[in-house]
Write an enzyme that holds these catalytic residues in place. Structure first.
Site, short mmCIF file in Angstrom:
data_model
loop_
_atom_site.label_atom_id
_atom_site.label_comp_id
_atom_site.label_asym_id
_atom_site.label_seq_id
_atom_site.Cartn_x
_atom_site.Cartn_y
_atom_site.Cartn_z
N GLU A 169 0.80 -1.24 0.00
CA GLU A 169 0.00 0.00 0.00
C GLU A 169 0.83 1.28 0.00
O GLU A 169 0.59 2.18 0.81
CB GLU A 169 -0.96 -0.01 1.20
CG GLU A 169 -1.92 -1.18 1.21
CD GLU A 169 -2.74 -1.29 2.50
OE1 GLU A 169 -2.75 -0.33 3.29
OE2 GLU A 169 -3.36 -2.34 2.71
N GLU A 284 -5.95 -10.97 -1.05
CA GLU A 284 -6.75 -10.79 0.18
C GLU A 284 -8.25 -10.79 -0.12
O GLU A 284 -9.02 -10.02 0.45
CB GLU A 284 -6.36 -9.48 0.88
CG GLU A 284 -4.87 -9.36 1.16
CD GLU A 284 -4.48 -8.12 1.96
OE1 GLU A 284 -5.36 -7.46 2.52
OE2 GLU A 284 -3.28 -7.82 2.00
O1 G3I Z 1 -3.04 -8.43 19.23
C1 G3I Z 1 -3.77 -7.34 19.81
C2 G3I Z 1 -4.31 -7.74 21.15
O2 G3I Z 1 -3.23 -7.99 22.02
C3 G3I Z 1 -5.23 -6.62 21.68
O3 G3I Z 1 -5.82 -7.03 22.85
C4 G3I Z 1 -6.32 -6.29 20.67
C5 G3I Z 1 -7.19 -5.13 21.13
O4 G3I Z 1 -7.87 -4.53 20.04
O5 G3I Z 1 -5.70 -5.93 19.47
C6 G3I Z 1 -4.93 -6.96 18.90
O6 G3I Z 1 -4.36 -6.51 17.74
C7 G3I Z 1 -5.23 -6.38 16.62
C8 G3I Z 1 -4.69 -7.27 15.50
O7 G3I Z 1 -5.44 -7.06 14.33
C9 G3I Z 1 -4.78 -8.75 15.86
O8 G3I Z 1 -6.10 -9.12 16.07
C10 G3I Z 1 -5.21 -4.94 16.19
O9 G3I Z 1 -5.86 -4.14 17.17
C11 G3I Z 1 -5.91 -4.79 14.87
O10 G3I Z 1 -5.71 -3.46 14.41
C12 G3I Z 1 -5.34 -5.75 13.85
O11 G3I Z 1 -6.06 -5.62 12.67
C13 G3I Z 1 -5.48 -6.15 11.50
C14 G3I Z 1 -5.38 -5.04 10.46
O12 G3I Z 1 -4.84 -5.57 9.26
C15 G3I Z 1 -4.51 -3.90 10.93
O13 G3I Z 1 -4.58 -2.86 10.05
C16 G3I Z 1 -6.39 -7.24 10.95
O14 G3I Z 1 -6.40 -8.34 11.86
C17 G3I Z 1 -5.87 -7.72 9.59
O15 G3I Z 1 -6.79 -8.58 9.01
C18 G3I Z 1 -5.68 -6.51 8.67
O16 G3I Z 1 -5.10 -6.97 7.48
C19 G3I Z 1 -4.93 -5.98 6.45
C20 G3I Z 1 -3.70 -6.40 5.66
O17 G3I Z 1 -2.60 -6.56 6.50
C21 G3I Z 1 -3.41 -5.39 4.55
N1 G3I Z 1 -4.57 -5.17 3.71
C22 G3I Z 1 -5.80 -4.81 4.42
C23 G3I Z 1 -6.11 -5.87 5.48
C24 G3I Z 1 -7.42 -5.59 6.14
O18 G3I Z 1 -7.36 -4.38 6.84
#
Ligand code: G3I
Length: 375
Positions: A169, A284
């Site tokens: 991105e 994705e």
């Molecule tokens: O691991 C922590 C945990 O310790 C905490 O308690 C919890 C509280 O909210 O957060 C957890 O982390 C989260 C992580 O996912 C694991 O679940 C983050 O807050 C959350 O922001 C994160 O989101 C990920 C996101 O990328 C971040 O931007 C999504 O799972 C993941 O599916 C998403 O993937 C992205 C690709 O990398 C790039 N393209 C878009 C795609 C969808 O957004």
């Protein structure tokens, strides 16, 4: 809204079965028609492999560890695994001087024992940077951090990775830069050449892996035509400078309610990428249903049609070698947290429902693979 090229995907299981030449002996087996259909379907990875394609999904190590049924479905359906979060900076770099690979190593081991390919996501991104990043990294030391990070992480999995999303991105025309590059910390600290640098470092450490530039919002022509143009320019520039880049990753987070999928323009974009000698990966794929009607049956038909419309165009391009969904089952999807429905009913963006049963989207994918040309 997606309408489906051959009508809504109602009778898809039957069509797939006919194509596979299976005989309906559900009665003899004492199974309901529905259970027979499911039991007699080959996993998606096999439909893909029959055409020289790879099918797989992103997932999170904790889901596989804590959910045995999900793990079994994942092993059955997927020929490639990509860690959804475990290889991002905030997972791998808990502190500036420390790397943490426990979760990503577990996933690499799982993929290996299941005979799946493994792919890496992602070495350079503006999101999911660790908390310490902003306090520690600056113009003076950013190159050292970037090179050290890419070297250490790619070395860990050298020889094991099917492909790496080296940069994710990097284009955002709305940020107003003349080259349409996103105003990310990397651009701020290192200027536009950070992209080329990242590919060169990854290639030096793991010369055999496929190096991918991964991008979002390329699927719909409005308002993203500018983004497609900027991506093509970036790819052309990288190729002209001899950068070791091998493929474009098109994320493909589709929206069920979207009307701006111009199949002709999408097809022509894919041809433009392929004509540069690059492969294409759908990295994705999923379909958000946040704005669709609440009736699950209606939603499932619309979502399946989105999968089918999109894949029929994308798989027409022979440079497309792999399709990955962002998750496998509605039981575990990023949309539950990021795009929940206002009616509170569970989202259904993936091919298996939350009970791990194939939905019409599964059939749509199987049929799209079945109808693709052989690679
Ligand atoms: O691991 C922590 C945990 O310790 C905490 O308690 C919890 C509280 O909210 O957060 C957890 O982390 C989260 C992580 O996912 C694991 O679940 C983050 O807050 C959350 O922001 C994160 O989101 C990920 C996101 O990328 C971040 O931007 C999504 O799972 C993941 O599916 C998403 O993937 C992205 C690709 O990398 C790039 N393209 C878009 C795609 C969808 O957004």
């Amino acid at each position: 809204m997606c309408i489906g090229l051959s009508g809504l995907a109602g009778a898809s299981a039957v069509v797939v079965r006919k194509n596979r030449g299976l005989i309906d002996n559900s009665q003899a087996l004492g199974l309901s028609k529905r259970d027979f259909e499911i039991a007699s379907q080959a996993p998606l990875k096999r439909y893909a492999a029959a055409k020289g394609l790879i099918y797989g999904a992103a997932t999170v190590s904790d889901f596989l560890i804590s959910d045995a049924d999900f793990k079994a479905s994942f092993a059955r359906e997927c020929g490639i695994l990509v860690p959804e979060n475990e290889l991002k900076w905030d997972s791998v770099r808990p502190a500036p001087d420390r790397f943490e690979f426990t979760k990503s190593d577990w996933l690499a081991g799982f993929a290996r024992t299941q005979g799946m390919l493994f792919r890496g996501h992602t070495l350079v991104w503006h999101q999911q940077l660790p908390k310490w990043f902003r306090e520690v990294v600056n113009r003076q030391n950013a190159e050292k951090f970037l090179v050290e990070h890419i070297t250490t992480v790619t070395k860990r999995y050298a020889g094991q990775m099917h492909s790496w999303d080296v940069v994710n991105e990097a284009i955002e025309p709305n940020d107003g830069q003349s080259n349409a590059l996103r105003k990310s910390p990397w651009l701020e600290f290192l200027g536009p050449d950070y992209i080329e640098l990242a590919f060169r470092v990854a290639s030096a450490v793991d010369p055999k892996t496929m190096l991918v530039y991964n991008e979002n919002d390329l699927e719909y022509d409005t308002p993203n035509q500018a983004k497609r143009t900027a991506v093509l320019k970036l790819l052309e520039r990288l190729k002209a400078r001899g950068t070791p880049i091998h493929a474009l990753g098109i994320q493909s987070h589709l929206r069920g309610e979207e009307t701006a999928l111009n199949l002709k323009k999408l097809r022509s974009f894919l041809s433009d990428v392929a004509s540069m000698g690059l492969k294409i990966l759908i990295t994705e794929l999923d379909v958000s249903d946040q704005k669709l009607p609440s009736d699950p049956a209606v939603r499932d038909r619309i979502i399946a049609a989105c999968y089918e419309d999109y894949l029929s165009v994308v798989l027409d391009e022979r440079a497309v070698i792999a399709v990955l969904t962002w998750g496998l089952s509605d039981r575990h999807t990023w949309y539950s947290m990021f795009s929940p429905r206002s009616d509170g009913i569970g989202v259904r963006p993936l091919t298996l429902d939350s009970n791990l049963k194939p939905k019409l989207a599964w059939n749509a994918m199987a049929r799209a693979f079945d109808q693709a040309q052989k690679r």
